[in-house]
Scaffold this active site. Structure first.
Site, PDB file in Angstrom:
ATOM      1  CG  HIS A   1      -2.157  -0.848   1.006  1.00  0.00           C
ATOM      2  ND1 HIS A   1      -3.311  -0.401   0.398  1.00  0.00           N
ATOM      3  CD2 HIS A   1      -2.389  -2.145   1.346  1.00  0.00           C
ATOM      4  CE1 HIS A   1      -4.204  -1.378   0.370  1.00  0.00           C
ATOM      5  NE2 HIS A   1      -3.664  -2.449   0.947  1.00  0.00           N
TER       6      HIS A   1
ATOM      7  CG  ASP B   1      -6.949  -3.271   1.364  1.00  0.00           C
ATOM      8  OD1 ASP B   1      -6.360  -3.997   0.550  1.00  0.00           O
ATOM      9  OD2 ASP B   1      -6.477  -2.973   2.479  1.00  0.00           O
TER      10      ASP B   1
ATOM     11  CD  GLU C   1      -4.497  -9.324   2.669  1.00  0.00           C
ATOM     12  OE1 GLU C   1      -4.706  -8.281   2.016  1.00  0.00           O
ATOM     13  OE2 GLU C   1      -3.593  -9.409   3.520  1.00  0.00           O
TER      14      GLU C   1
ATOM     15  CG  HIS D   1      -4.291  -6.538  -1.169  1.00  0.00           C
ATOM     16  ND1 HIS D   1      -3.678  -5.716  -0.256  1.00  0.00           N
ATOM     17  CD2 HIS D   1      -3.434  -6.614  -2.217  1.00  0.00           C
ATOM     18  CE1 HIS D   1      -2.506  -5.324  -0.717  1.00  0.00           C
ATOM     19  NE2 HIS D   1      -2.337  -5.856  -1.923  1.00  0.00           N
TER      20      HIS D   1
END
Length: 223
Positions: free
Chosen positions: A127, A134, A194, A197
């Site tokens: 990030h 996200d 995830e 993500h």
């Protein structure tokens, strides 16, 4: 994986793109630079995000992407790693907290979800590059659709295909697939653990697409 940063600036996310507000990490006191909030990505990544939005809405009119988190400086990454660990420890009974094996297990879970807040320019947290986002989905009324787990869930339910064989969660699995299909079609890659993500241009993207190098390194101050 090598990084050759192309120098592309961060760009603000469009105001009409739904987002979780107030920002969940800022509410916890995460140390964002003054005037440098999370709602930015590299400019080419923003364009791809809007492409994914159009792809989604072609099959689900009225639905939209909802951004949970975008650019995240390394100081915020460090803050959230510690917050996540302390939250999990606080939920446990004193006997568990006193068990070194249990604590190691929790620490492993946290490290699996949260990238190491490395300041080494060769290994930036995703990030921090402005290339990772996200997000989830919302319906025509602006309400989040069922996805089976919360974003940032530590358990196995965070895995993208966790509900693939669970008929009780067929809707959640279907919705995860809709998000995945729209994002992949726009050139993103999905984090293997995830469901929320996705990234384009960072080291994960380079690795999963067979590129020689990543396009984006860490952006220190969001400028």
């Amino acid at each position: 994986m090598a990084i050759h940063d192309c120098g592309e600036p961060l760009a603000p996310l469009p105001q009409d793109l739904p987002r979780v507000s107030p920002h969940p990490y800022a509410c916890l006191g995460a140390p964002y630079p003054v005037g440098r909030g999370p709602w930015r990505l590299r400019s080419a990544v923003v364009r791809r995000l809007l492409q994914a939005r159009s792809i989604l809405q072609a099959t689900h009119p009225g639905w939209d992407l909802q951004i949970f988190d975008a650019w995240r400086p390394i100081a915020v990454q460090s803050f959230m790693v510690d917050h996540s660990l302390q939250t999990e420890l606080a939920r446990a009974a004193p006997s568990q907290r006193a068990d070194p094996a249990w604590r190691r297990h929790v620490e492993q879970q946290v490290r699996r979800l949260w990238a190491i807040p490395s300041e080494d320019p060769r290994t930036p947290p995703p990030h921090s590059t402005g290339a990772a986002v996200d997000l989830t989905l919302v319906d025509q009324a602006g309400q989040p659709v069922p996805m089976g787990s919360a974003i940032d869930a530590l358990g196995p339910e965070s895995h993208p295909d966790h509900f693939a064989a669970d008929s009780r969660q067929a809707t959640a699995h279907h919705n995860r697939l809709q998000l995945r299909q729209a994002m992949l079609a726009a050139g993103f890659v999905m984090h293997p653990w995830e469901w929320w993500h996705f990234s384009h241009g960072d080291q994960l993207w380079a690795w999963r697409t067979g590129q020689v190098k990543a396009r984006y390194g860490a952006v220190a101050d969001g400028g």
